[in-house]
Design an enzyme around this catalytic site. Structure first.
Site, mmCIF file in Angstrom:
data_model
loop_
_atom_site.group_PDB
_atom_site.id
_atom_site.type_symbol
_atom_site.label_atom_id
_atom_site.label_comp_id
_atom_site.label_asym_id
_atom_site.label_seq_id
_atom_site.Cartn_x
_atom_site.Cartn_y
_atom_site.Cartn_z
ATOM 1 N N ASN A 13 0.797 -1.227 0.000
ATOM 2 C CA ASN A 13 0.000 0.000 0.000
ATOM 3 C C ASN A 13 0.829 1.275 0.000
ATOM 4 O O ASN A 13 0.347 2.331 -0.387
ATOM 5 C CB ASN A 13 -0.965 0.018 1.201
ATOM 6 C CG ASN A 13 -0.256 -0.188 2.516
ATOM 7 O OD1 ASN A 13 0.501 -1.135 2.675
ATOM 8 N ND2 ASN A 13 -0.475 0.701 3.472
ATOM 9 N N GLY A 15 5.177 3.168 0.296
ATOM 10 C CA GLY A 15 6.636 3.028 0.317
ATOM 11 C C GLY A 15 7.201 2.180 -0.819
ATOM 12 O O GLY A 15 6.688 2.185 -1.950
ATOM 13 N N ARG A 36 -2.390 -4.850 4.915
ATOM 14 C CA ARG A 36 -3.208 -5.277 6.066
ATOM 15 C C ARG A 36 -4.427 -4.367 6.215
ATOM 16 O O ARG A 36 -5.441 -4.753 6.758
ATOM 17 C CB ARG A 36 -2.376 -5.305 7.342
ATOM 18 C CG ARG A 36 -1.777 -3.986 7.741
ATOM 19 C CD ARG A 36 -0.972 -4.121 9.023
ATOM 20 N NE ARG A 36 -0.078 -2.986 9.192
ATOM 21 C CZ ARG A 36 0.754 -2.851 10.194
ATOM 22 N NH1 ARG A 36 0.829 -3.796 11.099
ATOM 23 N NH2 ARG A 36 1.545 -1.805 10.287
ATOM 24 N N ASP A 62 -2.575 -9.413 6.494
ATOM 25 C CA ASP A 62 -1.770 -9.023 7.660
ATOM 26 C C ASP A 62 -0.851 -10.210 7.891
ATOM 27 O O ASP A 62 -1.313 -11.295 8.275
ATOM 28 C CB ASP A 62 -2.682 -8.780 8.869
ATOM 29 C CG ASP A 62 -1.878 -8.375 10.106
ATOM 30 O OD1 ASP A 62 -0.660 -8.639 10.155
ATOM 31 O OD2 ASP A 62 -2.471 -7.810 11.039
ATOM 32 N N ASN A 89 8.088 -7.833 1.590
ATOM 33 C CA ASN A 89 8.496 -6.438 1.776
ATOM 34 C C ASN A 89 8.042 -5.863 3.127
ATOM 35 O O ASN A 89 8.732 -5.035 3.722
ATOM 36 C CB ASN A 89 7.892 -5.608 0.624
ATOM 37 C CG ASN A 89 7.930 -4.123 0.886
ATOM 38 O OD1 ASN A 89 8.950 -3.462 0.718
ATOM 39 N ND2 ASN A 89 6.812 -3.561 1.326
ATOM 40 N N SER A 166 18.268 -5.195 4.875
ATOM 41 C CA SER A 166 18.785 -3.847 5.123
ATOM 42 C C SER A 166 20.284 -3.938 5.379
ATOM 43 O O SER A 166 20.787 -4.985 5.796
ATOM 44 C CB SER A 166 18.099 -3.296 6.372
ATOM 45 O OG SER A 166 18.774 -2.157 6.843
ATOM 46 N N TYR A 222 15.696 -4.593 15.059
ATOM 47 C CA TYR A 222 15.637 -4.518 13.587
ATOM 48 C C TYR A 222 16.876 -5.177 12.986
ATOM 49 O O TYR A 222 16.783 -5.954 12.039
ATOM 50 C CB TYR A 222 15.528 -3.056 13.165
ATOM 51 C CG TYR A 222 15.358 -2.831 11.675
ATOM 52 C CD1 TYR A 222 14.140 -3.075 11.054
ATOM 53 C CD2 TYR A 222 16.407 -2.354 10.889
ATOM 54 C CE1 TYR A 222 13.974 -2.852 9.683
ATOM 55 C CE2 TYR A 222 16.254 -2.129 9.529
ATOM 56 C CZ TYR A 222 15.037 -2.371 8.926
ATOM 57 O OH TYR A 222 14.880 -2.153 7.567
ATOM 58 N N LYS A 226 16.771 -8.531 10.590
ATOM 59 C CA LYS A 226 17.224 -8.596 9.192
ATOM 60 C C LYS A 226 18.402 -9.571 9.040
ATOM 61 O O LYS A 226 18.508 -10.242 8.012
ATOM 62 C CB LYS A 226 17.584 -7.198 8.682
ATOM 63 C CG LYS A 226 16.379 -6.243 8.587
ATOM 64 C CD LYS A 226 15.314 -6.711 7.589
ATOM 65 C CE LYS A 226 14.241 -5.659 7.336
ATOM 66 N NZ LYS A 226 13.198 -6.084 6.392
ATOM 67 N N ASP A 256 8.127 6.391 4.885
ATOM 68 C CA ASP A 256 7.661 6.645 6.258
ATOM 69 C C ASP A 256 8.603 5.977 7.264
ATOM 70 O O ASP A 256 8.854 6.501 8.340
ATOM 71 C CB ASP A 256 6.237 6.097 6.453
ATOM 72 C CG ASP A 256 5.242 6.833 5.567
ATOM 73 O OD1 ASP A 256 5.549 7.967 5.167
ATOM 74 O OD2 ASP A 256 4.179 6.251 5.275
HETATM 75 N N1 LIG Z 1 13.317 2.778 3.543
HETATM 76 C C1 LIG Z 1 14.573 2.344 3.640
HETATM 77 O O1 LIG Z 1 15.544 3.120 3.595
HETATM 78 C C2 LIG Z 1 14.852 0.879 3.816
HETATM 79 C C3 LIG Z 1 16.199 0.497 3.949
HETATM 80 C C4 LIG Z 1 16.501 -0.854 4.110
HETATM 81 C C5 LIG Z 1 15.480 -1.784 4.098
HETATM 82 N N2 LIG Z 1 14.179 -1.387 3.962
HETATM 83 C C6 LIG Z 1 13.148 -2.439 3.952
HETATM 84 O O2 LIG Z 1 12.287 -2.243 2.839
HETATM 85 C C7 LIG Z 1 10.964 -2.697 3.154
HETATM 86 C C8 LIG Z 1 9.954 -1.614 2.899
HETATM 87 O O3 LIG Z 1 10.294 -0.503 3.706
HETATM 88 P P1 LIG Z 1 9.604 0.937 3.555
HETATM 89 O O4 LIG Z 1 10.671 1.907 3.831
HETATM 90 O O5 LIG Z 1 8.822 1.020 2.312
HETATM 91 O O6 LIG Z 1 8.639 0.901 4.842
HETATM 92 P P2 LIG Z 1 7.263 1.656 5.177
HETATM 93 O O7 LIG Z 1 7.094 2.832 4.310
HETATM 94 O O8 LIG Z 1 7.272 1.831 6.648
HETATM 95 O O9 LIG Z 1 6.178 0.547 4.786
HETATM 96 C C9 LIG Z 1 6.104 -0.643 5.509
HETATM 97 C C10 LIG Z 1 5.005 -1.487 4.923
HETATM 98 O O10 LIG Z 1 4.938 -2.707 5.669
HETATM 99 C C11 LIG Z 1 3.593 -2.903 6.038
HETATM 100 N N3 LIG Z 1 3.436 -3.764 7.205
HETATM 101 C C12 LIG Z 1 3.989 -3.652 8.433
HETATM 102 N N4 LIG Z 1 3.555 -4.633 9.239
HETATM 103 C C13 LIG Z 1 2.707 -5.397 8.492
HETATM 104 C C14 LIG Z 1 1.953 -6.563 8.733
HETATM 105 N N5 LIG Z 1 1.929 -7.153 9.937
HETATM 106 N N6 LIG Z 1 1.229 -7.096 7.718
HETATM 107 C C15 LIG Z 1 1.222 -6.521 6.497
HETATM 108 N N7 LIG Z 1 1.893 -5.395 6.206
HETATM 109 C C16 LIG Z 1 2.630 -4.843 7.193
HETATM 110 C C17 LIG Z 1 3.049 -1.494 6.269
HETATM 111 O O11 LIG Z 1 1.637 -1.524 6.321
HETATM 112 P P3 LIG Z 1 0.773 -0.321 7.013
HETATM 113 O O12 LIG Z 1 0.686 0.775 6.003
HETATM 114 O O13 LIG Z 1 -0.531 -0.977 7.316
HETATM 115 O O14 LIG Z 1 1.524 0.087 8.252
HETATM 116 C C18 LIG Z 1 3.626 -0.808 5.037
HETATM 117 O O15 LIG Z 1 2.872 -1.119 3.904
HETATM 118 C C19 LIG Z 1 11.031 -3.157 4.612
HETATM 119 O O16 LIG Z 1 11.264 -4.546 4.644
HETATM 120 C C20 LIG Z 1 12.241 -2.416 5.158
HETATM 121 O O17 LIG Z 1 12.805 -3.074 6.268
HETATM 122 C C21 LIG Z 1 13.844 -0.073 3.835
#
Ligand SMILES: NC(=O)c1ccc[n+]([C@@H]2O[C@H](COP(=O)([O-])OP(=O)(O)OC[C@H]3O[C@@H](n4cnc5c(N)ncnc54)[C@H](OP(=O)(O)O)[C@@H]3O)[C@@H](O)[C@H]2O)c1
Length: 318
Positions: A13, A15, A36, A62, A89, A166, A222, A226, A256
């Site tokens: 949904n 990011g 979710r 979820d 993801n 990560s 975290y 990972k 976010d």
């Molecule tokens: N952003 C970065 O710089 C970065 C760097 C390294 C790794 N990553 C990894 O990349 C991935 C995406 O990160 P992002 O930055 O896009 O994060 P984000 O914007 O915080 O989005 C996280 C997503 O995960 C969903 N989520 C969390 N718990 C859930 C659950 N129990 N069931 C289903 N969905 C769930 C959230 O849903 P809701 O909207 O309902 O909360 C949201 O859609 C993650 O695995 C993160 O660890 C990100």
């Protein structure tokens, strides 16, 4: 002609997950965007459908809820009979940022290094409860979902699993040699051993023994989530020779999760995961991609990389 490829993306949904859905759909893959939150997921699919990507459908998921996982698996089985690509993801970060301004100006996630742990305690709060939830989502729920969908992946001619990891999952952050060795000993590693490592970490976290036992001191849960997900990825690759399973660090991306700090956009961050999802049949399995390039699970040059970023810190502002 080969059947149309089908992908499931968790946390689609917003990011990076949303962007992965969009880019896979642009490549002609049929995408099940899961979320979710029903409203958020439906809106995200509508946005893609309106842009001309009619090959994206929504399904609620979820990953922490076994009945929600079972419902998705049933939907795929009934409607598509197989699954080609699973992108894990969805994740949570396990910290509460107390002072957003200081967090951003102080270097965002790059300052979450052990040397600054004490100084950072007023900027970032890490409670045991949120750390535990972080491990439940990022490791245990991801594993439960993967196990539920593996029978459908086995029906595919070219199955792929992509786990979003990560640079914080790099073993560089761990100071306990035994834990590092256990996580690197892929030939002898088992799911039980990974579980034992996580439980040992949680016990130490609860009892204030992180430093004493060589665990990461900032972003601790975290980092453990990972690193263990990386090990699980390698274990899956060892176990299922017919499935290409890899993990991908998307870069430091404005989302976010990062309080909109970072060096790249979600569009750029999705490129690595999409590449891993579309690897050819002779592509690597059980490896880690740093963005779009293969990288080690323990990078001795990580502190240098971070220092370099830290000195010239200039976040992208959209
Ligand atoms: N952003 C970065 O710089 C970065 C760097 C390294 C790794 N990553 C990894 O990349 C991935 C995406 O990160 P992002 O930055 O896009 O994060 P984000 O914007 O915080 O989005 C996280 C997503 O995960 C969903 N989520 C969390 N718990 C859930 C659950 N129990 N069931 C289903 N969905 C769930 C959230 O849903 P809701 O909207 O309902 O909360 C949201 O859609 C993650 O695995 C993160 O660890 C990100």
């Amino acid at each position: 002609m080969e059947d149309k490829r089908l992908a499931v993306v968790t946390g689609g949904n917003r990011g990076i997950g949303f962007e992965i859905c969009r880019q896979l759909a642009l490549k002609g893959v049929e995408v099940i965007l899961t979320s979710r939150n029903q409203d958020g997921g439906v809106k995200a699919v509508e946005k893609l459908n309106i842009s001309g990507l009619t090959n994206v459908v929504f399904h609620q998921l979820d990953i922490k809820d076994p009945s929600s996982i079972a419902c998705l698996a049933k939907f795929i089985e009934t409607r598509f009979k197989k699954l080609d690509i699973l992108v894990n993801n969805a994740a949570e970060v396990g910290i509460i940022i107390q002072d957003q301004e200081e967090f951003r100006t102080g270097g965002g996630f790059l300052q979450l290094v052990d040397e600054r742990a004490e100084f950072l305690s007023h900027v970032v709060e890490e409670l045991y409860e949120s750390g535990e939830e972080c491990l439940k989502t990022n490791y245990y729920a991801t594993k439960t979902l993967t196990e539920a969908l593996i029978p459908l992946l086995h029906v595919s001619k070219s199955p792929r699993i992509v786990n979003l990891t990560s640079m914080h999952g790099d073993l560089y952050w761990f100071h306990n040699d035994k834990v590092k060795e256990e996580l690197q000993a892929i030939e002898t590693l088992t799911e039980e051993r990974i579980d034992d490592i996580i439980q040992r970490f949680l016990l130490d976290f609860k009892n204030g023994k992180l430093k004493e036992n060589g665990w990461p001191l900032t972003l601790s849960a975290y980092k453990v989530s990972k690193a263990t997900l990386n090990a699980y990825t390698r274990l899956l690759a060892r176990k299922y020779k017919n499935i290409i399973v890899n993990c991908v660090h998307p870069g430091y991306v404005l989302t976010d999760m990062t309080s909109q700090t970072g060096f790249s956009t979600a569009e750029q961050g999705a490129k690595g995961p999409v590449k891993a999802a579309l690897l050819p049949d002779d592509g690597p399995s059980g490896v880690c991609f740093y963005e779009t390039e293969i990288a080690p699970f323990e990078s001795p040059d990580l502190p240098l990389k971070i220092k370099h970023y830290f000195q010239g810190i200039k976040f992208l502002v959209l």
